[in-house]
Design a protein around this motif. Structure first.
Motif, PDB file in Angstrom:
ATOM      1  N   TYR A  77      14.259  29.816 -18.148  1.00  0.00           N
ATOM      2  CA  TYR A  77      13.155  28.984 -18.778  1.00  0.00           C
ATOM      3  C   TYR A  77      12.953  27.958 -18.254  1.00  0.00           C
TER       4      TYR A  77
ATOM      5  N   TYR B 219       8.517  21.036 -30.960  1.00  0.00           N
ATOM      6  CA  TYR B 219       7.175  21.198 -29.758  1.00  0.00           C
ATOM      7  C   TYR B 219       7.303  20.245 -29.324  1.00  0.00           C
TER       8      TYR B 219
ATOM      9  N   LEU C 137       4.355  22.988 -21.756  1.00  0.00           N
ATOM     10  CA  LEU C 137       4.774  24.389 -21.799  1.00  0.00           C
ATOM     11  C   LEU C 137       4.789  25.227 -22.953  1.00  0.00           C
ATOM     12  N   TYR C 138       6.518  25.026 -23.483  1.00  0.00           N
ATOM     13  CA  TYR C 138       6.800  25.812 -24.389  1.00  0.00           C
ATOM     14  C   TYR C 138       7.676  24.883 -25.945  1.00  0.00           C
TER      15      TYR C 138
ATOM     16  N   ASN D 212       8.493  30.605 -27.103  1.00  0.00           N
ATOM     17  CA  ASN D 212       6.900  30.220 -26.733  1.00  0.00           C
ATOM     18  C   ASN D 212       5.864  29.603 -25.433  1.00  0.00           C
ATOM     19  N   ASN D 213       5.282  29.923 -24.830  1.00  0.00           N
ATOM     20  CA  ASN D 213       4.414  29.391 -23.883  1.00  0.00           C
ATOM     21  C   ASN D 213       3.166  29.214 -24.608  1.00  0.00           C
ATOM     22  N   GLU D 214       2.239  28.247 -23.666  1.00  0.00           N
ATOM     23  CA  GLU D 214       1.466  27.027 -24.365  1.00  0.00           C
ATOM     24  C   GLU D 214       0.321  27.590 -25.098  1.00  0.00           C
ATOM     25  N   ASP D 215       0.546  29.028 -24.902  1.00  0.00           N
ATOM     26  CA  ASP D 215      -1.172  29.733 -25.928  1.00  0.00           C
ATOM     27  C   ASP D 215      -0.234  30.481 -26.750  1.00  0.00           C
TER      28      ASP D 215
ATOM     29  N   SER E 281       2.090  32.799 -27.336  1.00  0.00           N
ATOM     30  CA  SER E 281       2.322  33.814 -26.645  1.00  0.00           C
ATOM     31  C   SER E 281       3.941  33.760 -26.234  1.00  0.00           C
ATOM     32  N   THR E 282       4.963  34.623 -27.537  1.00  0.00           N
ATOM     33  CA  THR E 282       6.876  35.448 -27.266  1.00  0.00           C
ATOM     34  C   THR E 282       6.617  35.469 -25.611  1.00  0.00           C
ATOM     35  N   ILE E 283       7.913  34.386 -24.655  1.00  0.00           N
ATOM     36  CA  ILE E 283       8.279  34.728 -24.010  1.00  0.00           C
ATOM     37  C   ILE E 283       9.752  35.747 -23.827  1.00  0.00           C
TER      38      ILE E 283
END
Length: 155
Positions: free
Chosen positions: A21, A39, A46-47, A59-62, A64-66
């Protein structure tokens, strides 16, 4: 925030985070904490890592779960115990393994390693029982070795 949780998580999953990742900032002091989520405040945002009941979400910057990683308070507690008592455990078990991937939760409060030969059991009143399976003991019960008084700094 439990002080050693992020350190323990990075210890267990650092290679996966880096290789798969591209999460390369694994300095615990660079991560900020709010609402069960770590964070990077002054870096590449980003994460984020959200600690939930039985897992950690990357999670990514918005938001949502990666992906999710297996994680629990019991695993964190075992890692803290091994970290705090490593020298003593090596004296008790000549072939002691501090590799957390070799430990399995056998019962609600008992961890086993080395094929079930070494046992660490968290008991009441800040007592941890250290046991060993011995072929010479009938019925397959573990041999009691000693207890260690210990309180988890993360609780």
């Amino acid at each position: 925030m439990r002080p050693n949780e992020l350190r323990n998580f990075f210890k267990k999953y650092s290679e996966v985070l880096k290789d798969r990742y591209n999460v390369t900032d694994l300095n615990v002091n660079d991560w900020k904490y709010a609402n069960n989520t770590y964070y990077l405040e002054d870096g590449w945002p980003l994460y984020s890592l959200t600690f939930e009941y039985d897992c950690v979400s990357l999670n990514n910057e918005d938001g949502s779960t990666i992906t999710t990683f297996e994680w629990s308070n019991k695993l964190n507690k075992l890692m803290n115990f091994i970290h705090d008592n490593n020298d003593e455990l090596y004296k008790i078990f000549p072939y002691f393994t501090s590799n957390i991937d070799e430990w399995e939760l056998h019962e609600p409060n008992t961890w086993v390693a080395n094929g079930g030969w070494e046992l660490i059991q968290f008991c009441k009143n800040n007592v941890v029982a250290i046991m060993l399976y011995d072929d010479s003991i009938p019925e397959g019960f573990p041999e009691f070795i000693t207890t260690i008084e210990w309180s988890d700094s993360d609780e």
